[in-house]
Scaffold this active site. Structure first.
Site, PDB file in Angstrom:
ATOM      1  N   THR A   5       0.843  -1.203   0.000  1.00 49.73           N
ATOM      2  CA  THR A   5       0.000   0.000   0.000  1.00 49.73           C
ATOM      3  C   THR A   5       0.875   1.249   0.000  1.00 49.73           C
ATOM      4  O   THR A   5       0.653   2.196  -0.767  1.00 49.73           O
ATOM      5  CB  THR A   5      -0.945   0.005   1.226  1.00 49.73           C
ATOM      6  OG1 THR A   5      -1.768  -1.163   1.149  1.00 49.73           O
ATOM      7  CG2 THR A   5      -1.831   1.239   1.259  1.00 49.73           C
ATOM      8  N   ASN A  23      -5.341 -10.059  -7.311  1.00 51.40           N
ATOM      9  CA  ASN A  23      -5.442 -10.728  -6.011  1.00 51.40           C
ATOM     10  C   ASN A  23      -6.697 -11.570  -5.862  1.00 51.40           C
ATOM     11  O   ASN A  23      -6.720 -12.536  -5.107  1.00 51.40           O
ATOM     12  CB  ASN A  23      -5.374  -9.689  -4.882  1.00 51.40           C
ATOM     13  CG  ASN A  23      -6.200  -8.461  -5.156  1.00 51.40           C
ATOM     14  OD1 ASN A  23      -5.989  -7.762  -6.149  1.00 51.40           O
ATOM     15  ND2 ASN A  23      -7.168  -8.200  -4.301  1.00 51.40           N
ATOM     16  N   SER A  52       5.393  -6.821  -1.742  1.00 48.91           N
ATOM     17  CA  SER A  52       4.852  -6.926  -0.384  1.00 48.91           C
ATOM     18  C   SER A  52       5.426  -8.166   0.278  1.00 48.91           C
ATOM     19  O   SER A  52       5.279  -9.277  -0.240  1.00 48.91           O
ATOM     20  CB  SER A  52       3.321  -7.034  -0.457  1.00 48.91           C
ATOM     21  OG  SER A  52       2.797  -7.252   0.837  1.00 48.91           O
ATOM     22  N   HIS A  95       4.574  -9.678   3.194  1.00 46.71           N
ATOM     23  CA  HIS A  95       3.672 -10.646   3.830  1.00 46.71           C
ATOM     24  C   HIS A  95       2.878 -11.473   2.830  1.00 46.71           C
ATOM     25  O   HIS A  95       2.270 -12.478   3.190  1.00 46.71           O
ATOM     26  CB  HIS A  95       2.750  -9.954   4.844  1.00 46.71           C
ATOM     27  CG  HIS A  95       1.626  -9.150   4.292  1.00 46.71           C
ATOM     28  ND1 HIS A  95       0.352  -9.656   4.180  1.00 46.71           N
ATOM     29  CD2 HIS A  95       1.557  -7.876   3.831  1.00 46.71           C
ATOM     30  CE1 HIS A  95      -0.447  -8.703   3.695  1.00 46.71           C
ATOM     31  NE2 HIS A  95       0.259  -7.622   3.464  1.00 46.71           N
ATOM     32  N   THR A 149      12.803   5.160  10.731  1.00 47.48           N
ATOM     33  CA  THR A 149      13.786   4.137  11.082  1.00 47.48           C
ATOM     34  C   THR A 149      13.537   2.870  10.286  1.00 47.48           C
ATOM     35  O   THR A 149      12.412   2.363  10.249  1.00 47.48           O
ATOM     36  CB  THR A 149      13.706   3.842  12.602  1.00 47.48           C
ATOM     37  OG1 THR A 149      13.864   5.072  13.287  1.00 47.48           O
ATOM     38  CG2 THR A 149      14.788   2.862  13.026  1.00 47.48           C
ATOM     39  N   CYS A 203      -9.738  -6.756   1.582  1.00 42.37           N
ATOM     40  CA  CYS A 203     -10.033  -5.331   1.786  1.00 42.37           C
ATOM     41  C   CYS A 203     -11.512  -5.031   1.644  1.00 42.37           C
ATOM     42  O   CYS A 203     -12.017  -4.110   2.238  1.00 42.37           O
ATOM     43  CB  CYS A 203      -9.317  -4.473   0.750  1.00 42.37           C
ATOM     44  SG  CYS A 203      -7.597  -4.657   0.821  1.00 42.37           S
TER      45      CYS A 203
HETATM   46  N1  PLP Z   1      -1.700  -4.755  -3.996  1.00 43.03           N
HETATM   47  C1  PLP Z   1      -2.226  -5.971  -4.168  1.00 43.03           C
HETATM   48  C2  PLP Z   1      -2.315  -6.537  -5.546  1.00 43.03           C
HETATM   49  C3  PLP Z   1      -2.678  -6.693  -3.069  1.00 43.03           C
HETATM   50  O1  PLP Z   1      -3.218  -7.900  -3.249  1.00 43.03           O
HETATM   51  C4  PLP Z   1      -2.600  -6.120  -1.787  1.00 43.03           C
HETATM   52  C5  PLP Z   1      -3.147  -6.819  -0.611  1.00 43.03           C
HETATM   53  O2  PLP Z   1      -4.098  -7.567  -0.704  1.00 43.03           O
HETATM   54  C6  PLP Z   1      -2.020  -4.855  -1.655  1.00 43.03           C
HETATM   55  C7  PLP Z   1      -1.592  -4.207  -2.772  1.00 43.03           C
HETATM   56  C8  PLP Z   1      -1.837  -4.224  -0.304  1.00 43.03           C
HETATM   57  O3  PLP Z   1      -0.717  -4.870   0.284  1.00 43.03           O
HETATM   58  P1  PLP Z   1      -0.126  -4.517   1.716  1.00 43.03           P
HETATM   59  O4  PLP Z   1      -0.964  -5.252   2.693  1.00 43.03           O
HETATM   60  O5  PLP Z   1       1.290  -5.047   1.667  1.00 43.03           O
HETATM   61  O6  PLP Z   1      -0.166  -3.057   1.911  1.00 43.03           O
END
Ligand code: PLP
Length: 351
Positions: A73, A140, A185, A187, A221, A300
């Site tokens: 994000t 996603n 990302s 995670h 940091t 989300c």
């Molecule tokens: N972009 C995509 C394609 C995602 O699937 C996601 C999370 O579902 C994000 C951005 C947001 O990721 P983060 O949680 O690392 O901010």
């Protein structure tokens, strides 16, 4: 089988026990500020740079192009906020994650398979006035992989910078897409939540202003323990085979009303998005009660009662169920329960 099967990897990949142990150790080992000049600080800095080097190697870029952030994000917002202040429209696909979608001035359609229209992109680029194109590497919700190299070639032809949100591809497929800006990302590939990166071709105005961290691009940091743990995870990432997905989808289609979304498109091998004769949120709740974690499309938007905007963009509607898994997920063992649960719901609550 443990009493909990996690099939929500695209929301966040489950942290494996070895990663948890590694992270706990890193929190103690790397407890200094990597910008401090003393030995402990230098040790933390070395760990950060090792991860930067590994990311640069994976993406075939120079280390100075890799900048750490808190996640996808933030990486997306960094690129978008820079171009929002410039003349011209930010153009992206209708299926971008909201972390990109919220910034778009104009959208490009996708076809019924969920693939962005290259024709529409070229027509828009010909018209001029585009400051940035942003199209994700893989969606996603559907897992549909986008034609990143063709998009980049078109953007280069019209001299428009291209940003690619590649949050969902790593540790799933061997991805070697090219772009001027690439979002990552941690995670989504198995590291703890709270780390990401932006790979950039040219400097951007900082989103977080203040300190000189990350070559002055991102004040704050630098989180050495989490970056070091991401580095550990990166050394283990690998592509998945599509066999489990094929077997799973075959059974879903034979035994339930499943309509697999984007089935004939090039898709991530860990993702199955399906519509059933029963609303997806009912299936999510019923499976949760049986110890199987799935979601209705994107995490989300799962709190919203609206249909999936990704499905809408593909000319469909409804509340789908997204199954997404990792390398070590016990998918096979959960299939009988999934089938049985959906069959039961289809008998009692079909709409
Ligand atoms: N972009 C995509 C394609 C995602 O699937 C996601 C999370 O579902 C994000 C951005 C947001 O990721 P983060 O949680 O690392 O901010």
């Amino acid at each position: 089988m443990s009493d909990f099967v996690y099939l929500d990897w695209n929301a966040t990949a489950q942290i494996e026990p070895d990663v948890t142990r590694y992270f706990a150790d890193a929190l103690q080992r790397l407890d200094a500020n990597p910008h401090s000049q003393h030995r402990r600080g230098r040790e933390a800095s070395v760990a950060v740079e090792k991860c930067r080097e590994q990311l640069a190697e994976i993406l075939a870029v120079r280390t100075k192009q890799v900048r750490f952030t808190s996640g996808a994000t933030e990486s997306n917002a960094w690129v978008m906020s820079h171009f929002k202040d410039r003349e011209g429209a930010i153009v992206g696909s209708t299926i971008e994650h909201p972390a990109v979608g919220a910034w778009l001035d104009e959208t490009l359609p996708v076809d019924e398979h969920g693939v962005v229209s290259l024709e529409a992109l070229e027509i828009r680029l010909q018209q001029g006035g585009v400051s940035l194109v942003s199209v994700m590497a893989a969606n996603n919700e559907t897992g549909v992989i986008q034609p990143v190299d063709s998009i980049y070639a078109l953007c280069q032809q019209y001299e428009v910078p291209y940003h690619c949100d590649a949050a969902q591809v790593f540790n799933r497929v061997d991805w070697a897409g090219r772009a001027d800006f690439i979002t990552l990302s941690g995670h989504k590939m198995g590291a703890p939540i709270g780390v990401g990166a932006l790979v950039l071709n040219t400097e951007l105005q900082p989103l977080l202003k203040g300190g000189s961290q990350e070559r002055g691009g991102r004040a704050g940091t630098v989180n050495a323990p989490i970056i070091d743990t991401w580095n550990y995870v990166l050394s283990q990432i690998k592509p998945m085979s599509g066999e489990r997905q094929q077997r799973f989808e075959k059974q879903l289609m034979e035994k339930t009303s499943a309509q697999i979304i984007g089935q004939s498109a090039n898709r991530l091998p860990n993702t199955t998005l399906a519509l059933f004769d029963v609303p997806g949120d009912l299936i999510v709740m019923a499976l949760d009660m049986k110890g199987i974690a799935v979601s209705t499309g994107s995490a989300c938007s799962s709190a919203s009662s609206k249909d999936s905007f990704v499905l809408e963009a593909m000319g469909m509607n409804g509340k789908p169920v997204r199954f997404s898994w990792g390398h070590r997920t016990q998918l096979e063992q959960s299939i009988p329960i999934i089938l049985e649960t959906i069959q039961e719901l289809e008998k009692t609550c079909a709409w």
